[in-house]
Scaffold this motif. Structure first.
Motif, PDB file in Angstrom:
ATOM      1  N   GLY A   1       1.645   3.734 -17.408  1.00  0.00           N
ATOM      2  CA  GLY A   1       2.291   2.560 -16.828  1.00  0.00           C
ATOM      3  C   GLY A   1       2.532   2.511 -15.529  1.00  0.00           C
ATOM      4  O   GLY A   1       2.403   1.484 -15.073  1.00  0.00           O
ATOM      5  N   SER A   2       2.971   3.585 -14.976  1.00  0.00           N
ATOM      6  CA  SER A   2       3.366   3.771 -13.595  1.00  0.00           C
ATOM      7  C   SER A   2       1.894   3.618 -12.904  1.00  0.00           C
ATOM      8  O   SER A   2       1.922   2.961 -11.661  1.00  0.00           O
ATOM      9  N   GLU A   3       1.015   4.326 -13.196  1.00  0.00           N
ATOM     10  CA  GLU A   3      -0.205   4.076 -12.443  1.00  0.00           C
ATOM     11  C   GLU A   3      -0.683   2.785 -12.434  1.00  0.00           C
ATOM     12  O   GLU A   3      -1.380   2.252 -11.418  1.00  0.00           O
TER      13      GLU A   3
ATOM     14  N   SER B   1       0.892  -1.323   0.105  1.00  0.00           N
ATOM     15  CA  SER B   1       0.069  -0.027  -0.146  1.00  0.00           C
ATOM     16  C   SER B   1       0.749   1.353  -0.006  1.00  0.00           C
ATOM     17  O   SER B   1       0.690   2.129  -0.729  1.00  0.00           O
ATOM     18  N   ASN B   2       1.872   1.381   0.964  1.00  0.00           N
ATOM     19  CA  ASN B   2       2.856   2.421   0.911  1.00  0.00           C
ATOM     20  C   ASN B   2       3.613   2.373  -0.545  1.00  0.00           C
ATOM     21  O   ASN B   2       3.880   3.895  -1.161  1.00  0.00           O
ATOM     22  N   LYS B   3       4.068   1.510  -0.956  1.00  0.00           N
ATOM     23  CA  LYS B   3       4.543   1.496  -2.125  1.00  0.00           C
ATOM     24  C   LYS B   3       4.132   1.976  -3.439  1.00  0.00           C
ATOM     25  O   LYS B   3       4.501   2.832  -4.179  1.00  0.00           O
ATOM     26  N   ALA B   4       2.608   1.835  -3.311  1.00  0.00           N
ATOM     27  CA  ALA B   4       1.706   2.055  -4.238  1.00  0.00           C
ATOM     28  C   ALA B   4       1.577   3.707  -4.507  1.00  0.00           C
ATOM     29  O   ALA B   4       1.471   4.233  -5.506  1.00  0.00           O
ATOM     30  N   LEU B   5       2.032   4.418  -3.431  1.00  0.00           N
ATOM     31  CA  LEU B   5       1.992   5.889  -3.347  1.00  0.00           C
ATOM     32  C   LEU B   5       3.162   6.656  -4.174  1.00  0.00           C
ATOM     33  O   LEU B   5       2.942   7.579  -4.468  1.00  0.00           O
ATOM     34  N   GLN B   6       4.062   5.758  -4.410  1.00  0.00           N
ATOM     35  CA  GLN B   6       5.008   6.392  -5.402  1.00  0.00           C
ATOM     36  C   GLN B   6       4.838   6.249  -6.685  1.00  0.00           C
ATOM     37  O   GLN B   6       5.178   7.080  -7.796  1.00  0.00           O
ATOM     38  N   TYR B   7       3.369   5.724  -7.015  1.00  0.00           N
ATOM     39  CA  TYR B   7       2.913   5.473  -8.402  1.00  0.00           C
ATOM     40  C   TYR B   7       1.447   6.138  -8.713  1.00  0.00           C
ATOM     41  O   TYR B   7       1.159   6.330  -9.778  1.00  0.00           O
ATOM     42  N   VAL B   8       0.797   6.108  -7.777  1.00  0.00           N
ATOM     43  CA  VAL B   8      -0.601   6.701  -7.635  1.00  0.00           C
ATOM     44  C   VAL B   8      -0.780   7.634  -6.897  1.00  0.00           C
ATOM     45  O   VAL B   8       0.157   7.964  -5.840  1.00  0.00           O
ATOM     46  N   ALA B   9      -1.522   8.652  -7.076  1.00  0.00           N
ATOM     47  CA  ALA B   9      -2.122   9.948  -6.070  1.00  0.00           C
ATOM     48  C   ALA B   9      -2.743   9.251  -4.886  1.00  0.00           C
ATOM     49  O   ALA B   9      -3.505   8.073  -4.879  1.00  0.00           O
ATOM     50  N   TYR B  10      -2.860  10.005  -3.714  1.00  0.00           N
ATOM     51  CA  TYR B  10      -3.296   9.549  -2.557  1.00  0.00           C
ATOM     52  C   TYR B  10      -4.657   9.118  -2.710  1.00  0.00           C
ATOM     53  O   TYR B  10      -5.118   8.299  -2.122  1.00  0.00           O
ATOM     54  N   PRO B  11      -5.297  10.083  -3.377  1.00  0.00           N
ATOM     55  CA  PRO B  11      -6.817   9.827  -3.409  1.00  0.00           C
ATOM     56  C   PRO B  11      -7.140   8.765  -4.156  1.00  0.00           C
ATOM     57  O   PRO B  11      -8.213   7.861  -3.829  1.00  0.00           O
ATOM     58  N   VAL B  12      -6.300   8.158  -5.151  1.00  0.00           N
ATOM     59  CA  VAL B  12      -6.416   6.741  -5.979  1.00  0.00           C
ATOM     60  C   VAL B  12      -6.434   5.718  -5.018  1.00  0.00           C
ATOM     61  O   VAL B  12      -7.224   4.780  -4.969  1.00  0.00           O
TER      62      VAL B  12
END
Length: 318
Positions: A175-177, A109-120
């Motif tokens: 891609g990153s998202e 979950s924390n790693k995902a924040l490097q690729y998607v915005a917090y609201p996502v």
């Protein structure tokens, strides 16, 4: 003894499917914790911030979760020393399994924040009650009424509609998202596995802080080994030495996270993981809704529809 065991399991199932008031009470109790987490603003300040002249990014998700587990285990241990001593009869391997899934859920979950915005992230993680519900049925043998299924799906749909980002918000590279969304989906699977194991632990009547301590202590051990073997620990320490002001942000977040966990584990041991996941989802919803009302912002039409759906689900549950 076999009859007594069957009766205890049946009573556990009964209480899990017929507790509307605890859900509403927990929703009221948890918003202050989420407000503190919003004050820390760690997701945007550290995980997606840039540091120094070279705009260095924070990429140490494992180190961040390690700090949370360290503070969480110390916090739970201190409270356990204050409370009356209660024997813990749950098998150690259940705590070890629960902690491993819990740690993996937080890291992804924390790693995902490097690729998607917090609201996502908030939007997708609002689906957590569904994963907890389904895996609880498949792996822990839980049984729920049709009313409970309807309530869970209505709340998730309502929160999803309410938090869906506006079209005018900037979007990251596709891609990153996509990779970030995949990490969040994996995190939801781990969340569901955690809930299934916690259902099995609840049979042994452990206290909330016993569960909190064991989960964080095993997590601390796992992450300490991971940081050493992967070499990330040295990079994490080097990053903190270059930007020491980040230590205060991580420490503050870890402490507030530990306080929040005490509410979460209290809900899990008393009402079950599903009620806890519903309350956590509704906590985010009510926090955002209250902030909109208090600061005079206007809701869009679909957000008013989402509010009606969520409250209809709560009425159905009660």
């Amino acid at each position: 003894s076999g009859r007594r065991l069957r009766r205890s399991k049946q009573s556990c199932i009964c209480t899990e499917t017929q507790e509307p008031l605890p859900l509403l009470i927990t929703v009221i109790l948890l918003p202050p914790v989420s407000e503190l987490l919003l004050v820390c603003a760690l997701p945007s300040k550290v995980t997606r911030g840039s540091f120094g002249e070279h705009h260095e990014q924070f990429t140490y998700a494992t180190g961040l979760v390690f700090c949370q587990c360290l503070v969480g285990s110390v916090f739970a241990s201190l409270v356990m020393h204050i409370q009356p001593d209660v024997p813990n009869n749950a098998p150690a391997h259940l705590f070890a399994m629960c902690s491993s899934m819990y740690v993996l859920a937080m890291i992804t979950s924390n790693k995902a924040l490097q690729y998607v915005a917090y609201p996502v992230q908030v939007l997708l993680k609002s689906c957590k009650p569904i994963s907890v519900l389904l895996l609880g049925v498949l792996l822990a043998g839980k049984r729920y009424s049709a009313q409970r299924y309807a309530c869970v799906f209505l709340i998730v749909i309502g929160v999803g509609i309410f938090m869906y980002p506006s079209k005018d918000k900037p979007v990251k590279e596709a891609g990153s998202e996509t990779f970030g969304v995949a990490l969040l989906a994996l995190s939801l699977v781990f969340d569901g596995l955690v809930g299934a194991v916690q259902e099995k632990i609840n049979v042994f009547r452990v206290t909330s802080f016993q569960l909190m301590f064991a989960t964080n202590a095993y997590g601390f051990a796992y992450l300490f080994a991971a940081l050493l073997l992967s070499g990330e620990g040295f990079g994490f320490i080097s990053f903190l030495s270059r930007y020491p002001h980040v230590i205060g942000d991580i420490a503050a977040f870890s402490f507030v996270s530990a306080v929040g966990q005490s509410f979460v584990f209290l809900t899990i041991t008393n009402f079950g993981p599903l009620v806890c996941s519903l309350a956590t989802t509704l906590r985010k919803f009510t926090t955002i809704l209250l902030s909109i009302v208090l600061f005079g912002n206007h809701l869009m039409g679909r957000q008013w529809l989402a509010v009606l759906i969520v409250f209809a689900a709560l009425l159905l549950e009660s």
